[in-house]
Design a protein around this motif. Structure first.
Motif, PDB file in Angstrom:
ATOM      1  N   LEU A  41      41.288  25.925  31.622  1.00 26.54           N
ATOM      2  CA  LEU A  41      41.429  27.267  31.037  1.00 26.54           C
ATOM      3  C   LEU A  41      40.076  27.881  30.698  1.00 26.54           C
ATOM      4  CD1 LEU A  41      44.522  26.739  28.716  1.00 26.54           C
ATOM      5  CD2 LEU A  41      44.425  28.001  30.875  1.00 26.54           C
ATOM      6  N   LEU A  42      39.160  27.078  30.200  1.00 24.84           N
ATOM      7  CA  LEU A  42      37.823  27.572  29.870  1.00 24.84           C
ATOM      8  C   LEU A  42      37.079  28.022  31.123  1.00 24.84           C
ATOM      9  CD1 LEU A  42      35.667  28.014  27.686  1.00 24.84           C
ATOM     10  CD2 LEU A  42      34.876  25.694  28.160  1.00 24.84           C
ATOM     11  N   VAL A  43      37.161  27.235  32.186  1.00 27.84           N
ATOM     12  CA  VAL A  43      36.498  27.609  33.446  1.00 27.84           C
ATOM     13  C   VAL A  43      37.101  28.898  33.992  1.00 27.84           C
ATOM     14  CG1 VAL A  43      36.230  26.930  35.865  1.00 27.84           C
ATOM     15  CG2 VAL A  43      35.713  25.304  34.051  1.00 27.84           C
ATOM     16  N   ALA A  44      38.432  29.033  33.945  1.00 24.66           N
ATOM     17  CA  ALA A  44      39.082  30.249  34.427  1.00 24.66           C
ATOM     18  C   ALA A  44      38.636  31.457  33.608  1.00 24.66           C
ATOM     19  CB  ALA A  44      40.600  30.095  34.378  1.00 24.66           C
ATOM     20  N   ALA A  45      38.552  31.299  32.292  1.00 24.19           N
ATOM     21  CA  ALA A  45      38.122  32.405  31.437  1.00 24.19           C
ATOM     22  C   ALA A  45      36.677  32.790  31.712  1.00 24.19           C
ATOM     23  CB  ALA A  45      38.299  32.028  29.965  1.00 24.19           C
ATOM     24  N   GLY A  50      32.969  36.454  33.729  1.00 21.87           N
ATOM     25  CA  GLY A  50      31.756  36.594  34.524  1.00 21.87           C
ATOM     26  C   GLY A  50      31.899  37.682  35.564  1.00 21.87           C
ATOM     27  N   ARG A  51      33.044  37.747  36.209  1.00 20.96           N
ATOM     28  CA  ARG A  51      33.281  38.798  37.197  1.00 20.96           C
ATOM     29  C   ARG A  51      33.300  40.168  36.522  1.00 20.96           C
ATOM     30  NH1 ARG A  51      35.063  40.486  42.049  1.00 20.96           N
ATOM     31  NH2 ARG A  51      36.721  42.012  42.072  1.00 20.96           N
ATOM     32  N   ALA A  52      33.927  40.250  35.371  1.00 17.99           N
ATOM     33  CA  ALA A  52      34.004  41.521  34.665  1.00 17.99           C
ATOM     34  C   ALA A  52      32.622  42.005  34.251  1.00 17.99           C
ATOM     35  CB  ALA A  52      34.901  41.392  33.440  1.00 17.99           C
ATOM     36  N   PHE A  53      31.729  41.084  33.920  1.00 18.34           N
ATOM     37  CA  PHE A  53      30.403  41.484  33.465  1.00 18.34           C
ATOM     38  C   PHE A  53      29.404  41.648  34.601  1.00 18.34           C
ATOM     39  CE2 PHE A  53      31.835  39.779  29.319  1.00 18.34           C
ATOM     40  CZ  PHE A  53      31.636  40.934  28.590  1.00 18.34           C
ATOM     41  N   THR A  54      29.677  41.070  35.772  1.00 19.43           N
ATOM     42  CA  THR A  54      28.703  41.152  36.849  1.00 19.43           C
ATOM     43  C   THR A  54      29.014  42.226  37.879  1.00 19.43           C
ATOM     44  OG1 THR A  54      29.853  39.428  38.103  1.00 19.43           O
ATOM     45  CG2 THR A  54      28.057  38.726  36.655  1.00 19.43           C
ATOM     46  N   VAL A  55      30.261  42.655  38.004  1.00 18.85           N
ATOM     47  CA  VAL A  55      30.593  43.687  38.984  1.00 18.85           C
ATOM     48  C   VAL A  55      30.294  45.047  38.372  1.00 18.85           C
ATOM     49  CG1 VAL A  55      32.420  44.719  40.364  1.00 18.85           C
ATOM     50  CG2 VAL A  55      32.337  42.253  40.083  1.00 18.85           C
TER      51      VAL A  55
END
Length: 184
Positions: A41-45, A50-55
Protein backbone atom coordinates in the motif's frame (compact mmCIF):
# COMPACT_ATOMS: atom_id res chain seq x y z
CA UNK A 1 5.25 -45.47 38.27
CA UNK A 2 7.62 -42.61 39.04
CA UNK A 3 9.08 -43.01 35.59
CA UNK A 4 5.60 -42.68 34.09
CA UNK A 5 5.03 -39.43 35.99
CA UNK A 6 8.32 -38.00 34.86
CA UNK A 7 7.61 -39.06 31.31
CA UNK A 8 4.13 -37.52 31.57
CA UNK A 9 5.52 -34.26 32.93
CA UNK A 10 8.21 -34.15 30.29
CA UNK A 11 5.73 -34.80 27.51
CA UNK A 12 3.38 -32.17 28.95
CA UNK A 13 6.23 -29.68 29.09
CA UNK A 14 7.23 -30.49 25.52
CA UNK A 15 3.61 -30.16 24.38
CA UNK A 16 3.27 -26.80 26.16
CA UNK A 17 6.55 -25.59 24.63
CA UNK A 18 5.40 -26.69 21.19
CA UNK A 19 2.07 -24.97 21.69
CA UNK A 20 3.78 -21.71 22.69
CA UNK A 21 6.17 -22.02 19.74
CA UNK A 22 3.22 -22.57 17.41
CA UNK A 23 1.49 -19.45 18.76
CA UNK A 24 4.68 -17.42 18.30
CA UNK A 25 5.07 -18.70 14.75
CA UNK A 26 1.44 -17.80 13.99
CA UNK A 27 1.93 -14.27 15.41
CA UNK A 28 5.12 -13.93 13.37
CA UNK A 29 3.28 -15.02 10.21
CA UNK A 30 0.50 -12.49 10.84
CA UNK A 31 3.04 -9.73 11.53
CA UNK A 32 4.89 -10.50 8.30
CA UNK A 33 1.60 -10.55 6.33
CA UNK A 34 0.52 -7.18 7.80
CA UNK A 35 3.93 -5.65 7.06
CA UNK A 36 3.82 -6.96 3.48
CA UNK A 37 0.34 -5.53 2.89
CA UNK A 38 1.36 -2.17 4.38
CA UNK A 39 4.50 -2.12 2.22
CA UNK A 40 2.47 -2.75 -0.95
CA UNK A 41 0.00 0.00 0.00
CA UNK A 42 2.84 2.40 0.78
CA UNK A 43 4.55 1.73 -2.57
CA UNK A 44 1.23 2.22 -4.41
CA UNK A 45 0.63 5.51 -2.59
CA UNK A 46 4.15 6.75 -3.31
CA UNK A 47 3.81 5.89 -7.01
CA UNK A 48 0.40 7.56 -7.25
CA UNK A 49 1.53 10.70 -5.44
CA UNK A 50 4.79 10.73 -7.39
CA UNK A 51 2.87 10.75 -10.65
CA UNK A 52 0.60 13.52 -9.40
CA UNK A 53 3.59 15.66 -8.46
CA UNK A 54 5.76 14.94 -11.50
CA UNK A 55 3.28 15.25 -14.38
CA UNK A 56 3.16 18.90 -15.36
CA UNK A 57 -0.46 20.07 -15.78
CA UNK A 58 0.47 22.22 -18.78
CA UNK A 59 2.02 19.21 -20.49
CA UNK A 60 -0.96 17.03 -19.66
CA UNK A 61 -3.28 19.70 -21.10
CA UNK A 62 -1.27 19.94 -24.33
CA UNK A 63 -1.10 16.14 -24.62
CA UNK A 64 -4.89 15.89 -24.34
CA UNK A 65 -5.38 17.71 -27.65
CA UNK A 66 -5.85 14.77 -30.00
CA UNK A 67 -5.90 15.53 -33.71
CA UNK A 68 -5.38 13.41 -36.84
CA UNK A 69 -1.82 12.61 -37.88
CA UNK A 70 -1.82 15.06 -40.79
CA UNK A 71 -2.60 17.90 -38.38
CA UNK A 72 0.35 17.13 -36.10
CA UNK A 73 3.23 15.98 -38.27
CA UNK A 74 5.94 17.46 -36.05
CA UNK A 75 5.77 18.73 -32.49
CA UNK A 76 8.04 21.14 -30.65
CA UNK A 77 7.74 22.16 -26.99
CA UNK A 78 9.20 25.11 -25.12
CA UNK A 79 8.63 25.63 -21.42
CA UNK A 80 9.70 28.11 -18.83
CA UNK A 81 8.73 28.93 -15.28
CA UNK A 82 7.86 26.80 -12.28
CA UNK A 83 4.85 24.51 -12.34
CA UNK A 84 4.16 25.58 -8.74
CA UNK A 85 4.38 29.30 -9.70
CA UNK A 86 7.50 29.86 -7.60
CA UNK A 87 8.95 33.08 -8.95
CA UNK A 88 7.34 32.63 -12.35
CA UNK A 89 4.41 30.42 -13.38
CA UNK A 90 4.90 27.60 -15.87
CA UNK A 91 4.17 28.43 -19.49
CA UNK A 92 4.30 25.78 -22.21
CA UNK A 93 4.36 26.67 -25.88
CA UNK A 94 3.69 23.69 -28.13
CA UNK A 95 4.00 24.08 -31.88
CA UNK A 96 2.68 21.56 -34.37
CA UNK A 97 3.31 21.52 -38.09
CA UNK A 98 0.31 20.45 -40.15
CA UNK A 99 0.07 19.20 -43.72
CA UNK A 100 -3.45 20.60 -44.08
CA UNK A 101 -4.69 24.04 -45.00
CA UNK A 102 -5.00 26.71 -42.36
CA UNK A 103 -8.81 26.40 -42.31
CA UNK A 104 -8.84 22.59 -42.07
CA UNK A 105 -6.15 22.60 -39.41
CA UNK A 106 -7.89 25.33 -37.41
CA UNK A 107 -11.15 23.36 -37.47
CA UNK A 108 -9.41 20.19 -36.23
CA UNK A 109 -7.69 21.98 -33.36
CA UNK A 110 -10.78 23.95 -32.44
CA UNK A 111 -12.72 20.68 -32.21
CA UNK A 112 -9.91 19.03 -30.19
CA UNK A 113 -9.85 21.93 -27.72
CA UNK A 114 -13.60 21.72 -27.16
CA UNK A 115 -13.49 17.91 -26.88
CA UNK A 116 -10.79 18.20 -24.20
CA UNK A 117 -13.16 20.24 -22.02
CA UNK A 118 -11.87 23.75 -22.65
CA UNK A 119 -14.40 26.57 -22.74
CA UNK A 120 -13.94 29.90 -24.55
CA UNK A 121 -12.54 32.62 -22.29
CA UNK A 122 -13.79 36.18 -21.98
CA UNK A 123 -12.36 38.27 -24.83
CA UNK A 124 -10.78 40.68 -22.30
CA UNK A 125 -8.81 37.78 -20.88
CA UNK A 126 -7.29 36.84 -24.26
CA UNK A 127 -3.71 37.92 -24.74
CA UNK A 128 -4.01 37.71 -28.53
CA UNK A 129 -1.72 36.72 -31.33
CA UNK A 130 -1.29 36.56 -35.09
CA UNK A 131 -3.87 34.30 -36.70
CA UNK A 132 -5.59 33.81 -33.37
CA UNK A 133 -8.17 31.06 -33.25
CA UNK A 134 -9.19 31.75 -29.68
CA UNK A 135 -8.38 31.50 -26.05
CA UNK A 136 -9.86 29.05 -23.61
CA UNK A 137 -9.93 28.25 -19.90
CA UNK A 138 -10.27 25.03 -17.95
CA UNK A 139 -9.80 24.71 -14.21
CA UNK A 140 -6.82 26.93 -13.33
CA UNK A 141 -5.32 26.74 -16.83
CA UNK A 142 -5.42 29.09 -19.80
CA UNK A 143 -4.91 28.01 -23.42
CA UNK A 144 -4.36 30.29 -26.37
CA UNK A 145 -4.34 28.78 -29.82
CA UNK A 146 -3.49 30.22 -33.19
CA UNK A 147 -2.96 28.78 -36.68
CA UNK A 148 -0.86 30.44 -39.40
CA UNK A 149 0.39 29.32 -42.82
CA UNK A 150 3.82 27.67 -42.85
CA UNK A 151 6.74 29.88 -43.74
CA UNK A 152 8.26 28.73 -47.02
CA UNK A 153 11.86 29.70 -47.78
CA UNK A 154 11.67 29.20 -51.53
CA UNK A 155 8.86 31.07 -53.24
CA UNK A 156 8.93 28.62 -56.17
CA UNK A 157 8.30 25.46 -54.16
CA UNK A 158 4.79 24.18 -53.49
CA UNK A 159 4.03 25.40 -50.01
CA UNK A 160 1.00 23.90 -48.31
CA UNK A 161 0.54 23.51 -44.61
CA UNK A 162 -0.05 25.30 -41.38
CA UNK A 163 1.69 25.90 -38.11
CA UNK A 164 -0.32 25.64 -34.91
CA UNK A 165 0.90 27.20 -31.69
CA UNK A 166 -0.74 26.60 -28.35
CA UNK A 167 0.28 28.47 -25.22
CA UNK A 168 -0.81 26.65 -22.08
CA UNK A 169 -0.27 28.37 -18.76
CA UNK A 170 -1.67 28.82 -15.32
CA UNK A 171 -4.14 31.70 -15.29
CA UNK A 172 -1.83 33.37 -12.78
CA UNK A 173 0.70 33.76 -15.63
CA UNK A 174 -1.62 35.89 -17.79
CA UNK A 175 -0.26 39.29 -16.73
CA UNK A 176 3.27 38.17 -17.65
CA UNK A 177 2.10 36.81 -21.02
CA UNK A 178 0.38 40.13 -21.75
CA UNK A 179 3.60 42.03 -20.89
CA UNK A 180 5.62 39.79 -23.22
CA UNK A 181 3.16 40.37 -26.08
CA UNK A 182 3.27 44.14 -25.62
CA UNK A 183 7.08 44.05 -25.62
CA UNK A 184 7.16 41.97 -28.83
Amino acid sequence: MATDRRAGRASSRIAADLEQSGERIERLRMTVAVIAVLAVLLVAAVLWLGRAFTVDPTRRAADELTVPGWAAVTVHDETYGSRWCLGECRVRMRTWTSEGTVDDTANEYWQAVLNAGWIPADPEQCVGGLGEEGCYVRDELYLELWVVPVDCGDRYELCVGAEVTAVVAAQAALPRLAEERLAA
